[in-house]
Design a protein around this motif. Structure first.
Motif, mmCIF file in Angstrom:
data_model
loop_
_atom_site.group_PDB
_atom_site.id
_atom_site.type_symbol
_atom_site.label_atom_id
_atom_site.label_comp_id
_atom_site.label_asym_id
_atom_site.label_seq_id
_atom_site.Cartn_x
_atom_site.Cartn_y
_atom_site.Cartn_z
ATOM 1 N N SER A 175 48.423 33.264 45.617
ATOM 2 C CA SER A 175 47.255 34.141 45.808
ATOM 3 C C SER A 175 46.247 33.932 44.685
ATOM 4 C CB SER A 175 47.683 35.608 45.843
ATOM 5 O OG SER A 175 48.493 35.856 46.961
ATOM 6 N N ALA A 176 46.735 33.877 43.447
ATOM 7 C CA ALA A 176 45.836 33.698 42.302
ATOM 8 C C ALA A 176 45.131 32.348 42.395
ATOM 9 C CB ALA A 176 46.619 33.804 40.995
ATOM 10 N N ALA A 209 42.487 32.597 45.072
ATOM 11 C CA ALA A 209 41.389 33.478 44.660
ATOM 12 C C ALA A 209 40.459 32.766 43.680
ATOM 13 C CB ALA A 209 41.951 34.747 44.041
ATOM 14 N N ALA A 237 34.269 30.512 47.078
ATOM 15 C CA ALA A 237 34.281 31.212 48.371
ATOM 16 C C ALA A 237 33.992 30.282 49.563
ATOM 17 C CB ALA A 237 33.311 32.378 48.340
ATOM 18 N N ARG A 247 37.079 28.389 50.527
ATOM 19 C CA ARG A 247 38.065 29.229 51.222
ATOM 20 C C ARG A 247 37.633 29.474 52.666
ATOM 21 N NH1 ARG A 247 38.297 32.711 46.564
ATOM 22 N NH2 ARG A 247 37.138 34.260 47.748
ATOM 23 N N THR A 267 50.192 36.335 50.996
ATOM 24 C CA THR A 267 49.141 35.527 50.373
ATOM 25 C C THR A 267 47.984 35.301 51.337
ATOM 26 O OG1 THR A 267 50.629 34.397 48.866
ATOM 27 C CG2 THR A 267 48.619 33.242 49.433
ATOM 28 N N ASP A 303 46.132 38.577 52.051
ATOM 29 C CA ASP A 303 45.341 39.075 50.920
ATOM 30 C C ASP A 303 44.122 38.211 50.613
ATOM 31 O OD1 ASP A 303 47.190 41.033 50.702
ATOM 32 O OD2 ASP A 303 48.107 40.308 48.837
ATOM 33 N N THR A 304 44.319 36.886 50.616
ATOM 34 C CA THR A 304 43.241 36.043 50.089
ATOM 35 C C THR A 304 42.515 35.228 51.153
ATOM 36 O OG1 THR A 304 44.867 34.367 49.548
ATOM 37 C CG2 THR A 304 44.178 35.806 47.761
#
Ligand SMILES: [Zn+2]
Length: 434
Positions: free
Chosen positions: A210-211, A214, A218, A221, A238, A241-242
Motif C-alpha cells: 500500500s505504501a 501510495a 496519481a 495509478r 491494498t 485502499d490505494t
C-alpha cells in the motif's frame, strides 16, 4: 609506436589525468599500480586560497584483472588544507569519481563490471570476487551501490502498467527457529509488454504494498486497470485502499492450487479416519495422491482405472471422490469463454459445494468461491493472471539459490530487481553509484 616506458604504462592503466608512479610486482600477489592525480592544487572551497598538501594517504582499490592477474590500483591521494589563518575550512581529501567512488573499495570501472557480472549475468558474488582476488563483501557492497542507482535513479524503469499483480515470496529464513521472512513482489502482469518485476517490499501484509503504491504519481495509478491477487485478504485490502478504481482479478493458479489443497486435506483426513494413521506407502489413498491432483485430461486410461480402484478401496463414503470432482469443476471455470455464463457458473458452484452431502473441505472451497466470486469472474473479462509473477518468482528462486539466502532485505531487493526488474543496462556506464 609509443616507446617512453612511463607513457606506455599510463596508456595501459587508461585513467584520465593520472600519473603512474610505479608498479609493484610481488610474485603470487596482485599487480599493484601506483598512481596519483595530475590536477593542479585546488583552491579552498570557502576562501579560494590555493591549498597546500597536508598528507598523502594511500588507498588500495580493487581493479580489473590485467594480463590474467588480479590488480590493485594504489591511489596516492592528496590531503589538502587551507593555509589562510582566517579560514576555518581545515583539510579535505581530493576525490575523483572517474577513478573511484569515495566510499567504495573498487575502481569505478571495476565497479561497473562487477555489477554487470552479478546483476545481469547472475554470477555469484564469490565467483566474481575470486576473479578479482578480493573478498565477498567488497563485491557485494559494490553491486549494491551501483545496482541501487541503476534501479532507483532511472525514472523510466517503471513505465505505464495496465495490470498489476501482487504475490508473496519467501525470501529467507532467519534466526534460531528459521523464522520465515516474507516479501511481496509487485509485478507488471500486463498482457503486452508486461512480465517484469516493478519492485519488492518487505512483508506480506497490506502495509508495504500500500505504501509503495501510495508513493506513485496519481496519473500512473489511474492508468492501472486490473489488479491481480492471490486469494488473500491483505492484498485485497491494498487494492481497496490505494487502487479502488481497478478491477480485482483472482489469479487462476491460486484458485486451482487451493482446490488441490482442499482435496489433499480431505484425502489425509479420510485416510486417518479409515486406517487410523497418516498415509503409508501401501495405503490406497496415499498411493492415489499424485493421481488425484493431476489434471484429469492428463490421466491416461491406465491412470484413470488405477485412480478409480484406489478410491474404491480407500474412500468408503466417496468424500475424496467428491473433493476430486470439486477440484476438476473449479478448473473448468477457466474453460468457459462467455463472461456472463462464467458468473452464473461460479455463483451456482459456490452454493453447490456447500451442499450437505459435501465433506467439510469442499464446503470451505465453496465459501471461498462465494467470497471471491467477483474477482474470480473478473478473469473472464480481464484475461490477466499472475502467470508472469510465477515466472519472475522462478527467477527470484534462481537468484536466491546463488545468493545462499539473503539476510538483509535491501540486499535481496537490489539483487532480484537487477535480475528481473528490467533495469536499463545502457545506463550502467553513466550512473553515479549510491
Ligand atoms: Zn580557506
Amino acid at each position: 609506436m609509443e616507446t617512453d616506458p612511463i607513457r606506455v604504462c599510463e596508456l595501459l592503466v587508461g585513467l584520465p589525468d593520472v600519473d603512474v608512479l610505479g608498479v609493484d610486482d610481488e610474485p603470487g600477489g596482485p599487480l599493484r599500480v601506483h598512481v596519483e592525480c595530475r590536477d593542479q592544487r585546488p583552491g579552498c572551497a570557502q576562501c579560494t586560497t590555493v591549498a597546500w598538501v597536508k598528507d598523502r594517504p594511500r588507498v588500495e582499490l580493487v581493479d580489473l584483472p590485467v594480463f590474467g592477474r588480479p590488480a590493485r590500483l594504489m591511489w596516492h591521494k592528496h590531503r589538502w588544507w587551507c593555509p589562510n589563518p582566517g579560514c576555518d575550512t581545515g583539510s579535505w581529501t581530493g576525490e575523483n569519481p572517474r577513478i573511484a567512488a569515495a566510499r567504495l573499495k573498487v575502481t569505478d570501472r571495476a565497479g561497473r563490471w562487477v555489477t554487470y557480472q552479478v546483476g545481469r549475468l547472475g554470477r555469484t558474488v564469490s565467483e566474481v570476487a575470486r576473479d578479482l582476488g578480493c573478498d565477498w563483501h567488497t563485491v557485494n557492497d559494490t553491486v549494491l551501490a551501483y545496482g541501487e542507482a541503476l534501479v532507483d535513479d532511472d525514472p523510466d524503469r517503471i513505465g505505464d502498467v495496465a495490470a498489476l499483480g501482487l504475490d508473496e515470496t519467501l525470501f529467507c529464513r532467519q534466526g534460531r527457529w528459521r523464522r520465515q521472512q516474507w516479501a511481496t513482489s509487485i509485478v507488471d502482469v500486463s498482457a503486452d509488454g508486461g512480465g517484469y518485476l516493478l519492485d519488492v517490499v518487505a512483508g506480506r501484509d497490506a502495509t508495504g504494498a500500500s505504501a509503495w503504491l501510495a508513493a506513485r504519481p496519481a496519473p500512473w495509478r489511474k492508468a492501472i486497470r486490473f489488479g491481480v491477487l492471490d486469494l488473500s485478504g491483505p492484498y485485497r485490502k491494498t487494492f481497496d485502499d490505494t487502487l479502488d478504481h481497478v478491477v480485482q482479478v483472482a489469479d487462476p493458479f491460486h484458485l486451482i492450487r487451493l482446490a488441490n489443497q482442499k482435496l489433499d486435506e480431505c484425502r489425509r483426513r479420510v485416510q486417518n479416519e479409515t486406517i487410523g494413521h497418516r498415509g503409508r506407502r501401501d495405503d490406497p489413498l496415499y498411493r492415489a495422491r499424485r493421481l488425484l491432483t493431476k489434471a484429469h485430461e492428463r490421466l491416461d486410461d491406465r491412470g484413470e482405472t488405477r485412480l478409480a480402484g484406489l478410491l474404491r478401496a480407500g474412500d468408503p463414503h466417496g468424500e475424496v471422490r467428491t473433493a476430486w470432482h470439486a477440484k476438476e469443476v473449479v478448473r473448468s471455470i477457466y474453460h468457459i469463454t462467455d463472461c456472463d455464463l462464467a458468473a452464473e457458473f461460479v455463483t451456482q458452484l459456490g452454493a453447490d459445494l456447500q451442499d450437505d452431502d459435501c465433506p467439510p473441505e469442499v464446503h470451505s472451497l465453496g465459501r471461498t468461491l462465494v467470497r471471491w466470486r467477483d474477482q474470480i469472474v473478473a478473469w473472464h473479462r480481464a484475461r490477466v493472471s499472475n502467470g508472469p509473477t510465477e515466472a519472475i518468482n522462478n527467477l527470484i528462486k534462481r537468484i536466491k539459490r546463488i545468493g545462499f539466502g539473503f539476510r538483509r532485505f535491501s540486499n535481496y531487493r537490489i539483487r532480484v530487481l537487477l535480475y528481473a526488474g528490467r533495469p536499463n543496462w545502457d545506463l550502467l556506464a553513466t550512473i553515479t553509484p549510491r
